[in-house]
Design a protein around this motif. Structure first.
Motif, PDB file in Angstrom:
ATOM      1  N   LEU A 132     -15.350   1.818 -35.622  1.00  0.00           N
ATOM      2  CA  LEU A 132     -15.705   0.945 -34.496  1.00  0.00           C
ATOM      3  C   LEU A 132     -16.219   1.763 -33.308  1.00  0.00           C
ATOM      4  N   ALA A 133     -15.587   2.911 -33.043  1.00  0.00           N
ATOM      5  CA  ALA A 133     -16.027   3.749 -31.926  1.00  0.00           C
ATOM      6  C   ALA A 133     -17.442   4.280 -32.179  1.00  0.00           C
ATOM      7  N   VAL A 134     -17.677   4.760 -33.408  1.00  0.00           N
ATOM      8  CA  VAL A 134     -19.014   5.272 -33.745  1.00  0.00           C
ATOM      9  C   VAL A 134     -20.055   4.162 -33.642  1.00  0.00           C
ATOM     10  N   LEU A 135     -19.704   2.969 -34.103  1.00  0.00           N
ATOM     11  CA  LEU A 135     -20.643   1.843 -34.050  1.00  0.00           C
ATOM     12  C   LEU A 135     -21.001   1.488 -32.611  1.00  0.00           C
ATOM     13  N   GLN A 136     -20.007   1.473 -31.719  1.00  0.00           N
ATOM     14  CA  GLN A 136     -20.276   1.158 -30.315  1.00  0.00           C
ATOM     15  C   GLN A 136     -21.171   2.199 -29.657  1.00  0.00           C
ATOM     16  N   VAL A 137     -20.996   3.472 -30.025  1.00  0.00           N
ATOM     17  CA  VAL A 137     -21.762   4.542 -29.391  1.00  0.00           C
ATOM     18  C   VAL A 137     -23.160   4.652 -29.973  1.00  0.00           C
ATOM     19  N   VAL A 138     -23.296   4.434 -31.277  1.00  0.00           N
ATOM     20  CA  VAL A 138     -24.576   4.663 -31.957  1.00  0.00           C
ATOM     21  C   VAL A 138     -25.546   3.493 -31.778  1.00  0.00           C
ATOM     22  N   THR A 139     -25.033   2.273 -31.698  1.00  0.00           N
ATOM     23  CA  THR A 139     -25.901   1.086 -31.673  1.00  0.00           C
ATOM     24  C   THR A 139     -27.013   1.143 -30.624  1.00  0.00           C
ATOM     25  N   PRO A 140     -26.737   1.478 -29.347  1.00  0.00           N
ATOM     26  CA  PRO A 140     -27.843   1.490 -28.355  1.00  0.00           C
ATOM     27  C   PRO A 140     -28.903   2.554 -28.634  1.00  0.00           C
ATOM     28  N   LEU A 183     -11.208   4.543 -24.808  1.00  0.00           N
ATOM     29  CA  LEU A 183     -10.489   3.337 -25.230  1.00  0.00           C
ATOM     30  C   LEU A 183      -9.970   3.484 -26.655  1.00  0.00           C
ATOM     31  N   PHE A 184     -10.862   3.874 -27.578  1.00  0.00           N
ATOM     32  CA  PHE A 184     -10.430   3.967 -28.974  1.00  0.00           C
ATOM     33  C   PHE A 184      -9.475   5.147 -29.184  1.00  0.00           C
ATOM     34  N   SER A 185      -9.643   6.206 -28.414  1.00  0.00           N
ATOM     35  CA  SER A 185      -8.697   7.318 -28.504  1.00  0.00           C
ATOM     36  C   SER A 185      -7.308   6.875 -28.039  1.00  0.00           C
ATOM     37  N   LEU A 205     -18.318   7.292 -22.769  1.00  0.00           N
ATOM     38  CA  LEU A 205     -17.023   7.888 -22.427  1.00  0.00           C
ATOM     39  C   LEU A 205     -15.938   6.827 -22.378  1.00  0.00           C
ATOM     40  N   VAL A 206     -16.294   5.637 -21.852  1.00  0.00           N
ATOM     41  CA  VAL A 206     -15.309   4.558 -21.774  1.00  0.00           C
ATOM     42  C   VAL A 206     -14.869   4.133 -23.171  1.00  0.00           C
ATOM     43  N   TRP A 207     -15.856   3.940 -24.073  1.00  0.00           N
ATOM     44  CA  TRP A 207     -15.515   3.530 -25.440  1.00  0.00           C
ATOM     45  C   TRP A 207     -14.678   4.589 -26.151  1.00  0.00           C
TER      46      TRP A 207
END
Length: 427
Positions: free
Chosen positions: A46-54, A24-26, A19-21
């Motif tokens: 970048l937003a998708v990458l931050q959310v999907v990586t973990p 932030l990007f929104s 939610l934070v990411w």
């Protein structure tokens, strides 16, 4: 735990940091003055990458993590490029790969990624000059501060992450030490319970054995007199009297073993070579079964020191353990005897490939009179444990049903002098 409610589905699908990411990007997209298509695409990537990586295990490996960091660096470079280059307000987006490197890579990796981030930003300076723009004065100092800001953040982030990693390692080491201490405490408690049971049963056995000796002596003498009085032709009488005499002898032998268990152990300590003592026992077993000598694999540590021990009593320990291992193993299966040394102890392991020991029996096998053998008495391992205890050592067992057992005897190089039974001088 019982009574706890399961986590809601949304918490298992969406992490709080997601939610934070996303916010932030929104927000970055909302406050952008241009909101160009390319800019929104880079922010979305970048937003998708931050959310999907973990959530992707392949991206959490060392190689995957490095690939994600480089991809963030590339996307940040492109985002700066499509939003004004050296004058872009998105220069801070390069902190994403820098912080990711500082928290997951070592000092070399962090330095390389930080250097690439600085080069990526400075690469727009030649482009600016080629377009006819001049960078000088205050603007150049401002660019210098932006570039210096990246390694400063990288260093501070790496220092904090390294401190957290060290703290985690110390916590893991403390947990491991607590596990070892807890295991030793449980072993000590089990040994104390066993010693208490041995002491109580020893006293009971000693009293009972002495009470049985007298009537057995009378029965033995009566059977011998009966054999003398029975007429030579009375085969049945001779056979029955013989049964009485032999059973009295067998019972007397059993009582002797009971008394041997109950009697205090008096050690006669002398320098003892454990490897040589094991060889002596193995040779003894081979002489006892010349037609089918046991197959025993020796895995000795030749560097183990001599130990102060009662060789005669220790020989009985080794004989009992190896003989039990041979009896537990199928015919033709090799029994392994292994020795190794430590700072203050010498260890001997006897490994069989038998049916193993049930979990419910493991704590009882050293109790007197407990046995799983049809004709067993249940004193062999009890006496073995008692001898090892008197030497200041410890005997433990590891077993898996269907795969065999491992009996480990740990003996101190020098037994403690303040034990209950003091050692006697050698004759």
């Amino acid at each position: 735990m019982p009574g706890e409610l399961p986590n809601p589905v949304w918490k298992r699908i969406l992490y709080p940091q997601d939610l934070v990411w996303l916010l932030l990007f929104s927000a970055l997209a909302w406050v952008s003055p241009t909101r160009g298509t390319a800019e929104l695409e880079m922010l979305t990537a970048l937003a998708v990458l931050q959310v999907v990586t973990p959530r992707v295990s392949a991206l959490t490996t060392p190689r995957g993590n490095l690939a994600v960091i480089l991809l963030k660096l590339m996307l940040g470079f492109l985002l700066i490029g499509v939003t004004g280059g050296i004058a872009s307000s998105y220069y801070l987006i390069l902190l994403l790969p820098v912080v990711s490197a500082a928290t997951t890579l070592g000092p070399v990796g962090t330095t390389l990624i930080t250097g690439l981030a600085c080069v990526a930003y400075l690469a727009f300076i030649p482009v600016t000059y080629s377009l006819g723009y001049m960078l000088e004065g205050v603007y150049l100092r401002d660019l210098s501060l932006r570039v210096i800001f990246l390694p400063a953040v990288a260093y501070l982030t790496y220092s904090l992450a390294e401190a957290n990693r060290n703290e985690a390692l110390r916590a893991q080491a403390a947990v491991a030490q607590l596990e070892v201490a807890n295991r030793r405490l449980l072993e000590a408690e089990a040994s104390m319970r066993r010693s208490e049971r041995l002491a109580a049963l020893g006293q009971l056995t000693a009293g009972l054995a002495h009470e049985l000796r007298n009537p057995l002596g009378t029965m033995k003498a009566s059977a011998e007199i009966l054999l003398e009085k029975i007429e030579p032709g009375n085969d049945l009488g001779h056979e029955l009297a013989g049964y009485i005499s032999s059973e009295v002898d067998r019972t007397n032998s059993l009582i002797t073993r009971f008394l041997e268990f109950a009697r205090p152990v008096k050690l006669r300590l002398a320098p003892t070579d454990l490897n040589a003592l094991i060889d002596l026992v193995i040779d003894q077993l081979a002489r006892m079964t010349p037609d089918a000598p046991p197959e025993i694999h020796k895995n000795y540590d030749p560097t183990i020191p001599l130990i102060e021990a009662d060789a005669e009593l220790l020989e009985r320990v080794i004989l009992n353990l190896i003989r039990n291992a041979v009896q537990a193993s199928p015919p033709g299966v090799i029994v392994t005897v292994k020795t190794r040394g430590g700072p203050d102890v010498v260890e001997m392991a006897v490994i069989d490939r038998g049916s193993g020991i049930q979990a419910s029996h493991r704590e009882q096998i050293f109790n007197p009179f407990f046995t799983t053998k049809a004709n067993g008495v249940g004193l062999g391992l009890a006496i073995t444990a008692k001898i090892v205890d008197e030497h200041g050592g410890r005997i433990t067992v590891e077993s898996e049903p269907g795969r065999g057992s491992l009996f480990l005897v740990s003996l101190p190089q020098v037994p403690p002098k303040n034990r209950r039974m003091q050692s006697e001088p050698s004759d």
